[in-house]
Design a protein around this motif. Structure first.
Motif, short mmCIF file in Angstrom:
data_model
loop_
_atom_site.label_atom_id
_atom_site.label_comp_id
_atom_site.label_asym_id
_atom_site.label_seq_id
_atom_site.Cartn_x
_atom_site.Cartn_y
_atom_site.Cartn_z
N PRO A 271 0.85 -1.14 -0.01
CA PRO A 271 0.20 -0.14 -0.22
C PRO A 271 0.79 1.22 0.16
O PRO A 271 2.05 1.35 0.45
CB PRO A 271 -0.61 -0.16 1.34
N GLY A 272 0.33 2.35 -0.63
CA GLY A 272 0.77 3.48 -0.42
C GLY A 272 1.91 3.56 -1.46
O GLY A 272 1.98 2.89 -2.33
N MET A 273 2.79 4.91 -1.42
CA MET A 273 3.73 5.26 -2.31
C MET A 273 5.17 5.26 -1.72
O MET A 273 5.39 5.56 -0.65
CB MET A 273 3.37 6.68 -3.01
N THR A 274 6.26 5.11 -2.65
CA THR A 274 7.49 5.33 -2.17
C THR A 274 7.78 6.62 -1.61
O THR A 274 7.37 7.56 -2.07
CB THR A 274 8.61 5.10 -3.46
N PRO A 275 8.47 6.82 -0.42
CA PRO A 275 8.50 8.09 0.22
C PRO A 275 9.25 9.20 -0.70
O PRO A 275 10.23 8.69 -1.33
CB PRO A 275 9.30 7.64 1.56
N ASN A 276 9.04 10.53 -0.21
CA ASN A 276 9.78 11.47 -0.99
C ASN A 276 11.16 11.44 -0.23
O ASN A 276 11.18 11.73 0.88
CB ASN A 276 9.08 12.67 -0.79
N ALA A 277 12.33 11.25 -0.83
CA ALA A 277 13.45 11.19 -0.54
C ALA A 277 13.93 12.49 0.30
O ALA A 277 15.00 12.66 0.76
CB ALA A 277 14.38 10.82 -1.55
N ALA A 278 13.03 13.69 -0.12
CA ALA A 278 13.52 15.03 0.52
C ALA A 278 12.71 14.98 1.58
O ALA A 278 12.87 15.94 2.45
CB ALA A 278 13.10 16.15 -0.58
N LYS A 279 11.88 14.20 1.81
CA LYS A 279 10.98 14.25 3.32
C LYS A 279 10.66 13.06 3.56
O LYS A 279 9.83 12.31 3.82
CB LYS A 279 9.53 15.01 3.16
N LEU A 280 11.79 12.23 4.15
CA LEU A 280 11.65 10.57 4.70
C LEU A 280 11.17 10.75 5.90
O LEU A 280 11.40 11.57 6.55
CB LEU A 280 13.02 10.15 4.70
N PRO A 281 10.02 9.50 6.32
CA PRO A 281 9.49 9.63 7.56
C PRO A 281 10.71 9.27 8.61
O PRO A 281 11.74 8.97 8.38
CB PRO A 281 8.95 8.31 7.35
N SER A 282 10.40 9.60 9.59
CA SER A 282 10.90 9.38 10.94
C SER A 282 11.24 7.91 11.23
O SER A 282 10.47 7.01 10.71
CB SER A 282 10.77 10.14 11.94
N GLY A 283 12.41 7.44 11.91
CA GLY A 283 12.43 6.11 12.29
C GLY A 283 12.54 5.10 11.11
O GLY A 283 13.35 5.45 10.08
N CYS A 284 11.92 3.99 10.89
CA CYS A 284 11.70 3.09 9.91
C CYS A 284 11.19 3.67 8.91
O CYS A 284 10.02 4.13 9.02
CB CYS A 284 11.26 1.84 10.21
N GLN A 294 5.11 -1.02 14.53
CA GLN A 294 4.60 -0.71 15.86
C GLN A 294 5.06 0.78 16.58
O GLN A 294 5.92 1.54 15.58
CB GLN A 294 5.35 -1.81 17.00
N PRO A 295 4.81 1.25 17.43
CA PRO A 295 5.16 2.83 17.77
C PRO A 295 6.62 3.07 17.65
O PRO A 295 6.99 3.96 17.28
CB PRO A 295 4.66 2.70 19.40
N ILE A 296 7.60 1.93 18.04
CA ILE A 296 9.02 2.35 18.05
C ILE A 296 9.33 2.20 16.63
O ILE A 296 10.42 3.15 16.29
CB ILE A 296 9.61 0.89 18.53
N HIS A 315 22.34 -13.83 6.07
CA HIS A 315 21.13 -13.05 5.59
C HIS A 315 21.08 -11.91 6.30
O HIS A 315 20.61 -12.25 7.75
CB HIS A 315 19.98 -14.20 5.57
N ARG A 316 21.25 -10.85 6.17
CA ARG A 316 20.92 -9.61 7.08
C ARG A 316 19.88 -8.92 6.58
O ARG A 316 19.18 -9.07 5.32
CB ARG A 316 22.24 -8.79 6.76
N PHE A 317 18.77 -8.38 7.52
CA PHE A 317 17.79 -7.37 7.32
C PHE A 317 17.72 -6.43 8.38
O PHE A 317 18.13 -6.54 9.61
CB PHE A 317 16.59 -8.39 7.19
N ARG A 318 16.96 -5.25 7.84
CA ARG A 318 17.07 -4.16 8.84
C ARG A 318 15.47 -4.06 9.38
O ARG A 318 14.88 -3.37 8.36
CB ARG A 318 17.35 -2.83 8.05
N CYS A 319 15.09 -4.41 10.66
CA CYS A 319 13.81 -4.55 11.04
C CYS A 319 14.05 -4.51 12.58
O CYS A 319 14.64 -5.29 13.05
CB CYS A 319 12.87 -5.72 10.38
N HIS A 320 12.91 -3.82 13.40
CA HIS A 320 12.94 -4.01 14.91
C HIS A 320 12.63 -5.32 15.12
O HIS A 320 13.00 -5.79 16.19
CB HIS A 320 12.02 -2.90 15.33
N PHE A 321 11.86 -6.02 14.52
CA PHE A 321 11.23 -7.05 14.59
C PHE A 321 11.60 -8.24 13.61
O PHE A 321 12.38 -8.10 12.99
CB PHE A 321 9.64 -7.13 14.76
N ASP A 322 11.02 -9.34 13.66
CA ASP A 322 11.18 -10.49 12.73
C ASP A 322 9.85 -11.23 12.57
O ASP A 322 9.67 -12.34 12.81
CB ASP A 322 12.22 -11.68 13.40
N PRO A 323 8.96 -10.46 12.02
CA PRO A 323 7.64 -10.68 12.00
C PRO A 323 7.24 -11.73 10.77
O PRO A 323 6.26 -12.58 10.91
CB PRO A 323 6.97 -9.44 11.23
#
Length: 336
Positions: A271-284, A294-296, A315-323
């Motif tokens: 869902p949604g669109m690729t974020p604008n690289a000039a206005k990236l979301p905070s956090g992940c 999640q809130p974190i 095998h590396r991945f960048r995530c707070h969890f391992d869903p």
């Protein structure tokens, strides 16, 4: 095996008066001699900027490499001079650009464009250069009687073959193929990819293949790196990542790809669109589109985690969890 290329903590931004586009944000990867790495992601993920950084072709201004290192055969390219970069391009590292229509000079004959590459990098006469041009064009399927034609006289597929020939003229150690089949129809795509793979094996080159197509990576690469918002969010062997993907974004890419082994009425796109690289979301950066968020995830950048399987590369991945750890592999029964 010897590490041919090592990219570490690379940051590349495009800075203008009005905004700062954060194109690449701390990516790290390496490449061994003779290996193929597939670089996958949506448009705007930072794939082409990564390639231009390795080639030292990031336009300045507005592009700036703010941090990190790019080591090729042990030498940090960011510490070298412009003349050293010019010598390296074509001879050590070469690139197949996205659009064959704009990669060739429209007012120069094909012979002259390829000969210029050889005369720049090799000590040889024009006659020797012409012989090499004819030979490399023959290898990519362009007949000798066409070498004095202009680019507009070639079809899209034939232009791409000329670009491939130009990239291979000096037999580089590393070939970067930036979506080499984007402008071509499906039949020609298959021919071009087969040709690139054949020539790579013949010359013993390493390759970075940039593409949107997960199937192309499965056919051509040993390892895959998934990019999102200027970061590598998952990396590992093709077999491991495709059968045991751990990052929600990778899972979303597979969910939006048809699978002939699974009957489904509707694909499940991210869902949604690729974020604008000039206005990236905070956090992940994925959290606005992630069903597992999640809130974190909204406040903290996720760490890189590593899963080691016997006989496989890490095998590396960048995530707070391992869903996705307990989910069934997507490609059960397939020979990936």
């Amino acid at each position: 095996m010897t590490k041919l290329l090592e990219v570490e903590n690379l940051h590349v931004h495009y800075i203008t008066e009005n905004e700062c586009v954060q194109a690449v944000n701390g990516i790290s990867f390496d490449l061994e001699a003779g290996e193929t790495l597939g670089l996958v992601g949506e448009t705007g993920a930072g794939k082409s900027t990564t390639a231009l950084s390795i080639m030292q072709l990031v336009p300045d201004p507005p592009g700036l490499i703010l941090d990190g290192s790019i080591r090729f055969k042990g030498q940090d390219l960011l510490q070298q001079s412009a003349s050293q970069h010019r010598k390296l391009r074509g001879e050590g590292i070469s690139m197949i650009f996205q659009d064959p229509m704009t990669a060739l000079n429209p007012i120069m004959k094909v012979r002259d464009q390829l000969r210029e590459v050889l005369l720049t990098h090799k000590k040889m006469s024009k006659a020797e250069a012409d012989h090499r041009v004819v030979d490399i064009l023959r290898q990519v399927g362009v007949q000798e009687n066409r070498i004095d034609e202009y680019p507009h006289q070639f079809s899209g597929g034939m232009k791409q073959r000329v670009i491939i020939a130009m990239a291979l003229l000096c037999e580089p150690d590393l070939l970067i193929a930036d979506e080499p089949t984007t402008a071509l129809d499906v039949t020609i795509q298959a021919q071009v990819l087969s040709l690139i793979k054949e020539l790579q094996e013949r010359y013993g080159m390493s390759m970075i293949l940039i593409t949107h197509d997960l199937a192309v990576v499965a056919e051509t690469s040993e390892r895959v790196a998934i990019m999102y918002a200027g970061q590598i969010v998952e990396e590992g062997s093709v077999k491991d990542v495709y059968n045991h993907c751990r990052h929600p974004y990778t899972h979303g890419l597979f969910g939006s790809t048809p699978n002939i082994h699974v009957e489904t009425k509707r694909l499940t796109p991210i869902p949604g669109m690729t974020p604008n690289a000039a206005k990236l979301p905070s956090g992940c950066p994925l959290h606005p589109r992630c069903k597992f968020a999640q809130p974190i995830c909204q406040t903290e950048i996720p760490p890189v985690k590593c899963v080691n399987r016997p006989g496989e590369v890490p095998h590396r991945f960048r995530c707070h969890f391992d869903p996705l750890a307990d989910e069934a592999p997507r490609f059960v029964g397939e020979d990936i």
